[in-house]
Motif scaffolding. Structure first.
Motif, PDB file in Angstrom:
ATOM      1  N   SER A  95       1.014  -1.314   0.023  1.00  0.00           N
ATOM      2  CA  SER A  95      -0.037   0.078  -0.005  1.00  0.00           C
ATOM      3  C   SER A  95       0.637   1.207   0.186  1.00  0.00           C
ATOM      4  O   SER A  95       1.845   1.253   0.762  1.00  0.00           O
ATOM      5  N   TYR A  97      -0.084   4.115   1.461  1.00  0.00           N
ATOM      6  CA  TYR A  97      -0.127   4.622   2.756  1.00  0.00           C
ATOM      7  C   TYR A  97       1.029   3.772   3.529  1.00  0.00           C
ATOM      8  O   TYR A  97       1.960   4.578   4.173  1.00  0.00           O
ATOM      9  N   PRO A 107       1.757  10.238   6.299  1.00  0.00           N
ATOM     10  CA  PRO A 107       0.471   9.852   4.970  1.00  0.00           C
ATOM     11  C   PRO A 107      -0.848  10.234   5.680  1.00  0.00           C
ATOM     12  O   PRO A 107      -0.948  10.107   6.821  1.00  0.00           O
ATOM     13  N   THR A 109      -5.127  10.678   4.102  1.00  0.00           N
ATOM     14  CA  THR A 109      -6.159  10.737   2.983  1.00  0.00           C
ATOM     15  C   THR A 109      -7.152  11.526   3.055  1.00  0.00           C
ATOM     16  O   THR A 109      -8.018  11.500   3.959  1.00  0.00           O
ATOM     17  N   GLU A 110      -7.478  12.098   1.893  1.00  0.00           N
ATOM     18  CA  GLU A 110      -8.700  12.874   1.564  1.00  0.00           C
ATOM     19  C   GLU A 110      -9.598  11.945   0.880  1.00  0.00           C
ATOM     20  O   GLU A 110      -9.383  11.676  -0.269  1.00  0.00           O
ATOM     21  N   LEU A 111     -10.724  11.722   1.212  1.00  0.00           N
ATOM     22  CA  LEU A 111     -11.773  10.881   0.513  1.00  0.00           C
ATOM     23  C   LEU A 111     -12.486  11.514  -0.377  1.00  0.00           C
ATOM     24  O   LEU A 111     -13.310  12.568   0.114  1.00  0.00           O
ATOM     25  N   ARG A 140      -9.609   8.680  -3.637  1.00  0.00           N
ATOM     26  CA  ARG A 140      -8.923   9.392  -2.736  1.00  0.00           C
ATOM     27  C   ARG A 140      -7.765  10.150  -3.150  1.00  0.00           C
ATOM     28  O   ARG A 140      -7.128   9.885  -4.086  1.00  0.00           O
ATOM     29  N   ARG A 142      -4.048  11.224  -1.923  1.00  0.00           N
ATOM     30  CA  ARG A 142      -2.913  10.809  -0.852  1.00  0.00           C
ATOM     31  C   ARG A 142      -1.956  11.969  -0.856  1.00  0.00           C
ATOM     32  O   ARG A 142      -1.509  12.513  -1.605  1.00  0.00           O
ATOM     33  N   THR A 143      -1.781  12.189   0.477  1.00  0.00           N
ATOM     34  CA  THR A 143      -0.754  13.165   0.696  1.00  0.00           C
ATOM     35  C   THR A 143       0.447  12.755   1.525  1.00  0.00           C
ATOM     36  O   THR A 143       0.313  11.667   2.286  1.00  0.00           O
ATOM     37  N   GLU A 168     -10.364   6.659   5.194  1.00  0.00           N
ATOM     38  CA  GLU A 168      -9.722   7.874   5.538  1.00  0.00           C
ATOM     39  C   GLU A 168      -8.719   7.798   6.723  1.00  0.00           C
ATOM     40  O   GLU A 168      -7.897   8.655   6.690  1.00  0.00           O
ATOM     41  N   GLY A 171      -4.546   2.495   4.778  1.00  0.00           N
ATOM     42  CA  GLY A 171      -4.437   2.223   3.513  1.00  0.00           C
ATOM     43  C   GLY A 171      -5.403   1.212   3.009  1.00  0.00           C
ATOM     44  O   GLY A 171      -5.858   0.649   3.651  1.00  0.00           O
ATOM     45  N   HIS A 231      -4.469   4.880 -10.524  1.00  0.00           N
ATOM     46  CA  HIS A 231      -3.864   5.610  -9.939  1.00  0.00           C
ATOM     47  C   HIS A 231      -3.039   6.572 -10.687  1.00  0.00           C
ATOM     48  O   HIS A 231      -2.358   6.449 -11.966  1.00  0.00           O
TER      49      HIS A 231
END
Length: 247
Positions: A95, A97, A107, A109-111, A140, A142-143, A168, A171, A231
């Motif tokens: 993953s 994440y 890491p 996550t913004e859904l 999502r 991912r940051t 959220e 991973g 992705h």
């Protein structure tokens, strides 16, 4: 953008090593040890040449060599900056994440979407279901350390899709394992293209920036397709790594 005071750079004019190479090596060392952080603005080649007492072509050649290697970036209206730190990810069934967390990054996550949809012909073929079958689409952002890294779009059979709130927090593969599904193997296709306008905005990149793409279909230990991922990654901060063996 991070401003900095001019970096102290010592050049040895008696050395057989060309001045541009000495200058490039000194800047590279400052990036490696953290004296020049990602986003730091450098002097332009005119100011750099004047301060160091070297020719403008020498300064230009040094900066260009670092730009060509991805250590510096040039942006119109901004100037030359230290490039964002690269994320190097081995190609394996892991993953993003977990990989980011394992690399010491933070890491999050913004859904963006979580909704039941009918499987398109492409998704149906990937998940080995009939076209129009009910699946869940998850999108999502991912940051890492607050910086956008990737847009992740996944399709899952309805009965396997984790709740939105779980996605959220961690991973996708960790969510699947927690629900009794073990990802075991996957096939993946990696490519590159120009970002769409929406992708560029979401990832904080300029118009028509390059992005890396990955299409992955994962299977459980019984050989059943459990997720299809489409992705998009920022090429400026992300790279895939592989290990190859002679045959």
């Amino acid at each position: 953008m991070t401003e900095s005071t001019p970096l102290r750079l010592d050049l040895d004019r008696s050395s057989p090593v060309p001045l541009y190479h000495q200058l490039a090596s000194a800047i590279e060392a400052a990036i490696a040890d953290g004296r020049l952080a990602p986003g730091t603005s450098l002097e332009n080649e005119i100011a750099l040449a004047a301060r160091l007492g070297i020719s403008r072509p020498t300064a230009r050649q040094a900066l260009k060599s670092l730009v060509d290697r991805g250590l510096l970036v040039r942006r119109r209206g901004v100037g030359t900056q230290v490039a964002p730190a690269q994320i190097h990810r081995s190609v394996g069934l892991t993953s993003l994440y977990d990989d980011l967390a394992g690399a010491g990054r933070r890491p999050a996550t913004e859904l963006l979407e979580w909704q039941p949809v009918e499987a398109s012909a492409e998704v149906a073929a990937e998940l080995e279901v009939e076209p129009g079958a009910p699946v869940v689409m998850v999108r999502r952002l991912r940051t890492a350390d607050g910086e956008p890294i990737a847009l992740l779009t996944n399709y899952l059979p309805e009965h396997l899709a984790p709740p939105a709130e779980d996605l959220e927090r961690t991973g996708l593969y960790e969510c699947l394992r927690a629900r009794g599904t073990q990802p075991a193997v996957a096939r993946q296709r990696i490519g590159a293209r120009v970002a769409t306008a929406a992708e560029a905005r979401a990832l904080g990149e300029g118009a028509r920036s390059a992005v890396l793409t990955a299409v992955r279909v994962a299977f459980d230990d019984a050989g059943r397709a459990i997720e299809s991922g489409h992705h998009v990654y920022r090429a400026s901060v992300y790279a895939f790594e592989t290990t190859m063996f002679a045959r």
